[in-house]
Design a protein around this motif. Structure first.
Motif, PDB file in Angstrom:
ATOM      1  N   GLY A  19       0.809  -1.210   0.000  1.00 39.80           N
ATOM      2  CA  GLY A  19       0.000   0.000   0.000  1.00 39.80           C
ATOM      3  C   GLY A  19       0.843   1.261   0.000  1.00 39.80           C
ATOM      4  N   ASP A  23      -2.843   6.422  -1.938  1.00 37.60           N
ATOM      5  CA  ASP A  23      -4.058   5.640  -2.169  1.00 37.60           C
ATOM      6  C   ASP A  23      -4.780   5.300  -0.873  1.00 37.60           C
ATOM      7  OD1 ASP A  23      -3.617   5.628  -4.915  1.00 37.60           O
ATOM      8  OD2 ASP A  23      -2.446   3.785  -4.843  1.00 37.60           O
ATOM      9  N   SER A  25      -3.887   3.353   1.433  1.00 37.73           N
ATOM     10  CA  SER A  25      -3.877   1.898   1.617  1.00 37.73           C
ATOM     11  C   SER A  25      -2.636   1.423   2.373  1.00 37.73           C
ATOM     12  CB  SER A  25      -3.947   1.212   0.245  1.00 37.73           C
ATOM     13  OG  SER A  25      -2.830   1.585  -0.547  1.00 37.73           O
ATOM     14  N   SER A  27      -0.258   0.323   5.402  1.00 39.06           N
ATOM     15  CA  SER A  27      -0.421  -0.253   6.729  1.00 39.06           C
ATOM     16  C   SER A  27       0.699   0.206   7.652  1.00 39.06           C
ATOM     17  CB  SER A  27      -0.425  -1.787   6.639  1.00 39.06           C
ATOM     18  OG  SER A  27       0.809  -2.250   6.141  1.00 39.06           O
TER      19      SER A  27
END
Length: 85
Positions: A19, A23, A25, A27
């Motif tokens: 990720g 975006d 995304s 972690s």
């Protein structure tokens, strides 16, 4: 992986780097240093502001050890890293 590398190809993998920030995304935390001021717990330097005045980034572990890596040369960093538990 073994078949590919045995034929001479390079194989790359990442751990926890899936990720990205753009975006939404990621972690992991990603970004540039933003001064969050000083804390009595960390004398002699500024702490990082992770956003909204949050000066910590909690890491949860189920009994596993935590490892801290950065991209500076080993023993030659011009930065100050502090990890507390």
């Amino acid at each position: 992986m073994n078949t590919v590398t045995a034929s001479g190809a390079l194989y790359f993998s990442s751990a926890g780097n899936q990720g990205n920030l753009n975006d939404n995304s990621s972690s992991v935390w990603e970004g540039d240093f933003v001064s969050g001021g000083t804390l009595a717990l960390v004398p002699g330097g500024n702490v990082h502001d992770f956003g909204g005045g949050n000066t910590n980034d909690q890491i949860l572990s189920a009994g596993a050890r935590a490892l801290l890596f950065w991209s500076d040369p080993l023993g030659a960093s011009a930065n100050d890293y502090d990890l507390s538990y």
